[in-house]
Scaffold this active site. Structure first.
Site, short mmCIF file in Angstrom:
data_model
loop_
_atom_site.label_atom_id
_atom_site.label_comp_id
_atom_site.label_asym_id
_atom_site.label_seq_id
_atom_site.Cartn_x
_atom_site.Cartn_y
_atom_site.Cartn_z
N TYR A 1 11.06 20.25 15.78
CA TYR A 1 10.87 21.67 16.00
C TYR A 1 12.05 22.48 15.47
CZ TYR A 1 10.14 26.04 18.48
OH TYR A 1 9.96 27.36 18.77
N PHE B 1 14.20 21.53 13.30
CA PHE B 1 14.24 21.39 11.85
C PHE B 1 13.31 22.41 11.19
CE2 PHE B 1 12.80 19.79 7.79
CZ PHE B 1 13.96 19.30 7.21
N ASP B 2 12.10 22.49 11.72
CA ASP B 2 11.12 23.43 11.16
C ASP B 2 11.60 24.87 11.25
OD1 ASP B 2 9.52 21.38 10.49
OD2 ASP B 2 8.14 21.58 12.18
N GLU C 1 17.86 -9.15 -4.06
CA GLU C 1 17.18 -7.99 -3.50
C GLU C 1 15.72 -8.33 -3.29
OE1 GLU C 1 17.78 -4.57 -6.14
OE2 GLU C 1 19.65 -5.53 -6.73
N LYS D 1 11.81 -7.61 -3.85
CA LYS D 1 11.07 -7.00 -4.95
C LYS D 1 10.01 -6.08 -4.35
CE LYS D 1 9.14 -8.11 -9.47
NZ LYS D 1 7.91 -7.33 -9.49
N ASP E 1 7.11 -3.58 -3.88
CA ASP E 1 5.87 -3.52 -4.65
C ASP E 1 5.34 -2.09 -4.70
OD1 ASP E 1 3.96 -4.58 -6.21
OD2 ASP E 1 2.81 -5.51 -4.59
N GLU F 1 11.97 2.10 -6.76
CA GLU F 1 10.53 1.87 -6.64
C GLU F 1 9.95 2.87 -5.66
OE1 GLU F 1 9.68 -0.58 -8.61
OE2 GLU F 1 7.69 -1.28 -7.98
N TYR G 1 17.38 0.46 -6.68
CA TYR G 1 17.89 -0.88 -6.99
C TYR G 1 18.76 -0.97 -8.24
CZ TYR G 1 13.58 -0.72 -9.79
OH TYR G 1 12.59 -0.35 -10.64
N LYS H 1 8.63 -14.93 -7.69
CA LYS H 1 7.35 -14.42 -7.18
C LYS H 1 6.83 -15.24 -6.00
CE LYS H 1 6.08 -10.92 -9.82
NZ LYS H 1 5.01 -10.58 -10.73
N CYS I 1 -32.46 -4.71 10.80
CA CYS I 1 -31.31 -4.00 11.35
C CYS I 1 -30.82 -4.66 12.65
CB CYS I 1 -31.68 -2.54 11.61
SG CYS I 1 -30.39 -1.64 12.47
N CYS J 1 -31.84 -1.73 15.52
CA CYS J 1 -33.21 -1.30 15.84
C CYS J 1 -34.25 -2.27 15.31
CB CYS J 1 -33.46 0.09 15.28
SG CYS J 1 -33.56 0.09 13.48
N CYS K 1 -30.46 0.37 6.73
CA CYS K 1 -31.51 0.56 7.73
C CYS K 1 -32.01 1.97 7.52
CB CYS K 1 -30.94 0.40 9.14
SG CYS K 1 -32.04 1.07 10.40
N CYS L 1 -32.76 4.68 15.15
CA CYS L 1 -31.78 3.60 15.26
C CYS L 1 -30.59 4.14 16.05
CB CYS L 1 -31.38 3.16 13.86
SG CYS L 1 -30.22 1.80 13.79
P1 AMP Z 1 7.33 -6.70 -13.38
O1 AMP Z 1 6.58 -5.39 -13.23
O2 AMP Z 1 6.67 -7.84 -12.69
O3 AMP Z 1 7.78 -6.96 -14.78
O4 AMP Z 1 8.67 -6.49 -12.53
C1 AMP Z 1 9.59 -5.52 -12.89
C2 AMP Z 1 9.50 -4.40 -11.93
O5 AMP Z 1 9.87 -4.81 -10.62
C3 AMP Z 1 10.47 -3.30 -12.22
O6 AMP Z 1 9.98 -2.43 -13.19
C4 AMP Z 1 10.62 -2.63 -10.91
O7 AMP Z 1 9.70 -1.58 -10.82
C5 AMP Z 1 10.19 -3.66 -9.88
N1 AMP Z 1 11.21 -3.96 -8.87
C6 AMP Z 1 10.96 -3.99 -7.54
N2 AMP Z 1 12.05 -4.28 -6.84
C7 AMP Z 1 13.06 -4.43 -7.74
C8 AMP Z 1 14.45 -4.73 -7.62
N3 AMP Z 1 15.00 -4.96 -6.43
N4 AMP Z 1 15.16 -4.79 -8.75
C9 AMP Z 1 14.58 -4.58 -9.96
N5 AMP Z 1 13.29 -4.29 -10.13
C10 AMP Z 1 12.52 -4.23 -9.04
ZN ZN Z 2 -31.38 0.40 12.50
#
Ligand code: AMP
Ligand code: ZN
Length: 666
Positions: A33, A35-36, A112, A114, A116, A172, A224, A311, A405, A408, A423, A429
């Site tokens: 609040y 903050f807003d 680190e 990875k 996604d 990322e 990263y 991986k 179904c 029903c 259905c 139903c």
């Molecule tokens: P790939 O897409 O499988 O070639 O993996 C490379 C991608 O991994 C990079 O372009 C990054 O976007 C991603 N990535 C995620 N975590 C890391 C990290 N800790 N260090 C470097 N790349 C990372």
């Molecule tokens: Zn039904």
């Protein structure tokens, strides 16, 4: 005047700090609040003093820019991919190759997670975020700066001399599970399809045209890699640590490892613990720690030689398929659900998995008592990805898909080209009837406060409603005698129903439950046809020619209105005064406002701010951003600041409401 500038700067700094505390350190020191309030105060000062505009002010995080085509930008430093490894042997090989190249005995590594998501390259100049560019093909990417600025954990301004004047930092963009699930719940409520996984949703978000849409998504950015000429740093670990201190979100899970064996321990640890993370990872990234050695080891054509990804295998378990049950939704669509022998997967006990439709069951030739493989991506419920044929019992029979179904018992239908069975006993139903009414009252449709899902069932079970039109015939005396119904609650039901008569046409259209017409499609149809009669009259061809309306939707609309029962319901709703046409607001074009200058302030109920501004221009008027002697009208909405009102009064500018404006142009 300087006082105001100082006040603005102080507020910006303060708000940046709070953003950092909340979104990076996860440690808020101010209530939402308060903050807003501060943000509003800053917004007001900026509105009134446009000369102090700053594209990196915390007020800019709400977005609002529209980008039709993202500009292509060539990376100053190429963005490489990573090569992959899958075993400890792969890691030993990798280390040996490097040792040979630089002729040393041992190396140290930073490990680190990875993350996604989608990679992003941020460029800062003199502490200000200048551009944010996607990886693209590694040589050039898309300029998505306006979208990236809405991500609150990314500093727009850093107050530190730590890095050189100009540097790039890479990370990322991810969508944590929590936010992803919330987004999907909302979509399902809106009749839209759920997003498949957080990664695609995150990367798709970067390319949305409307940055205020991006602002609504709970995206995050984990950093990263820093590209800098600064020679102060010897190692990757140090540089990440410095980035963290400057205000970037560098996860604390990164770790220094002195040997490959230690690296592998880290890999194993996180393979096990990854389900505890709030976001998705698909492996580990291992980097040579010394920046000097990194330089010497160099790059292949595609990736750095000094870094490698490990991986993880997709999380998968096998278990027994005990049975398949069928669920019927409010539109009659049948969804098969696999009931599994409970099994632990990625930290949760899984008892059910989705099977989507008959095709999928057929594709796997799945049978009861089969041992099936179950995987969990970012999806809401896990999915079956295959069958262990070696474990199949010799007497296992192919599954006969439901023909009737589950509720029903009427015969199911499947049209050619449709993945799902339906259905079609729409009006007989129970699950469908109740589901339809529940959809009708929900927050995203008629928003009938006072009636919840259980109340719908209660009213139905007591024969008070059999369809949504019956809601409008409800009387207080009928509801009061119901079990556990308080006077107040009963009154709220009646009041909520009455209020819903003001709900705009597009929502009514969504509420009546035409198959394949979710919130977005309903809006399109309402905009195009203007009222229900035009829509009812529209034939298949006409519908199909509407932008973004396909055959499937066109057919469904036609068949909905062909149905006598549906038409009776619509007519009853009409007689009850629901909105069956759009309120025209921005289609008028005239020269009525020629020569007049307008300032728009506050929140409006019939227009969005943009529509209001467009309407001013469509009618020959001019929009100006701040009040001056030359301004003719101030259109005041809700929540307009008192200072603005005062200023307008002082300058003797006419203050008008939204309704008065509509009168002016009509
Ligand atoms: P790939 O897409 O499988 O070639 O993996 C490379 C991608 O991994 C990079 O372009 C990054 O976007 C991603 N990535 C995620 N975590 C890391 C990290 N800790 N260090 C470097 N790349 C990372
Ligand atoms: Zn039904």
């Amino acid at each position: 005047m300087f006082e105001i500038e100082e006040k603005i700067n102080t507020l910006r700094k303060e708000l940046n700090k709070h953003n950092h505390n909340y979104y990076v350190l996860d440690n808020a020191t101010i209530s939402d609040y308060d903050f807003d309030l501060k943000l509003l105060e800053l917004q007001k000062l900026e509105d009134e003093n446009p000369q102090y505009f700053d594209a990196n002010s915390p007020t800019q995080r709400v977005g609002g820019t529209i980008t039709k085509n993202f500009e292509n930008i060539i990376h100053n430093n190429r963005m490489y991919s990573l090569s992959n490894s899958y075993s400890i042997e792969d890691l030993y090989d990798w280390e040996n190759r490097m040792l040979k190249i630089i002729g040393v005995e041992k190396l140290e590594y930073t490990c680190e997670l990875k993350y996604d998501g989608a990679s992003i390259n941020l460029t800062y100049k003199k502490g200000s975020l200048k551009t944010a560019v996607t990886r693209g093909d590694g040589f050039k990417g898309d300029n998505v700066t306006s979208n990236i600025k809405t991500i609150k954990s990314i500093p727009l301004q850093i107050n530190s001399k730590e890095f050189l004047d100009e540097f790039e930092i890479r990370g990322e963009i991810i969508l944590p599970f929590d936010g992803f699930h919330k987004m999907n719940e909302e979509r399902i409520k809106n009749g839209e399809e759920a997003y498949k996984n957080p990664r695609n949703t995150a990367s798709g978000s970067l390319k949305l045209q409307d940055s205020s849409e991006v602002a609504k998504r709970p995206l995050d950015c984990l950093l990263y890699h820093v590209v800098t000429d600064n020679t102060k740093y010897q190692t990757h670990f140090e540089i990440l640590d410095a980035a963290r201190k400057v205000g970037f979100k560098v996860p604390n899970e990164i770790q220094l490892c002195k040997t490959i064996d230690a690296v592998f321990e880290y890999v194993k640890l996180w393979d096990k613990k990854r389900s505890e993370l709030p976001y998705e990872i698909d492996g580990i990234v291992i980097k040579v720690n010394s920046l000097h050695y990194q330089n010497e080891i160099g790059f292949t054509a595609k990736s750095p030689r000094w870094a490698i990804a490990y991986k993880f295998k997709a999380e998968q378990v096998s278990t027994i398929l005990q049975s398949i049950t069928y669920q019927v939704g409010r539109t009659g669509a049948i969804t098969p659900v696999a009931n599994l022998e409970p099994v632990e997967l990625a930290g949760t006990i899984v008892k059910r998995a989705s099977l989507h439709n008959a095709d999928q069951i057929e594709k796997f030739d799945i049978r009861i008592n089969d041992t099936v493989f179950v995987e969990k991506g970012g999806e809401i419920i896990p999915k079956i990805v295959g069958v262990d044929l070696e474990k199949r019992h010799t007497d296992a029979q192919p599954i006969k898909y439901a023909s009737h179904c589950p509720d029903c018992n009427s015969k199911l239908q499947r049209k050619e080209g449709d993945a799902k069975h339906y259905c079609i006993n729409e009006n007989g139903c129970k699950t469908q009837i109740i589901g339809k009414i529940q959809h009708f009252i929900s927050r995203n449709t008629m928003n009938i406060d006072g009636i919840g899902n259980e109340t719908v069932e209660l009213l139905y079970d007591n024969n008070l409603i059999k369809n949504y039109a019956d809601l409008y015939d409800l009387e207080l005396e009928q509801i009061l005698p119901l079990e556990r119904m308080a006077q107040k609650s009963a009154e709220n039901i009646i009041k909520g129903v009455e209020n819903s008569k003001q709900i705009p046409f597009e929502k009514v259209l969504f509420a009546i439950g035409i198959r394949f017409c979710g919130a977005t499609v309903s809006k399109k149809l309402a905009k195009h046809f203007k009222n229900i009669d035009n829509l009812i009259k529209a034939d298949f061809e006409t519908l199909k020619n509407v932008d973004e309306i396909g055959e499937r939707i066109a057919e469904s609309v036609v068949s909905f209105f062909k149905n006598q029962t549906n038409m009776e319901l619509i007519n009853r709703l009409k007689n009850n005064g629901l909105q069956f046409e759009i309120i025209e607001n921005n289609t008028a074009v005239s020269t009525k406002l020629e020569g007049f200058k307008f300032v728009v302030s506050g929140v409006f109920s019939k227009f969005s701010r943009n529509d209001l501004k467009k309407s001013i221009e469509d009618n020959g008027g001019k929009n100006v951003s701040s009040l001056s002697k030359k301004t003719d009208y101030l259109i005041a909405g809700d929540k307009m600041g008192p200072a603005k009102k005062e200023k307008a009064e002082k300058l003797e500018i006419k203050i008008i409401t939204e309704e008065q404006f509509i009168e002016m142009i009509s």
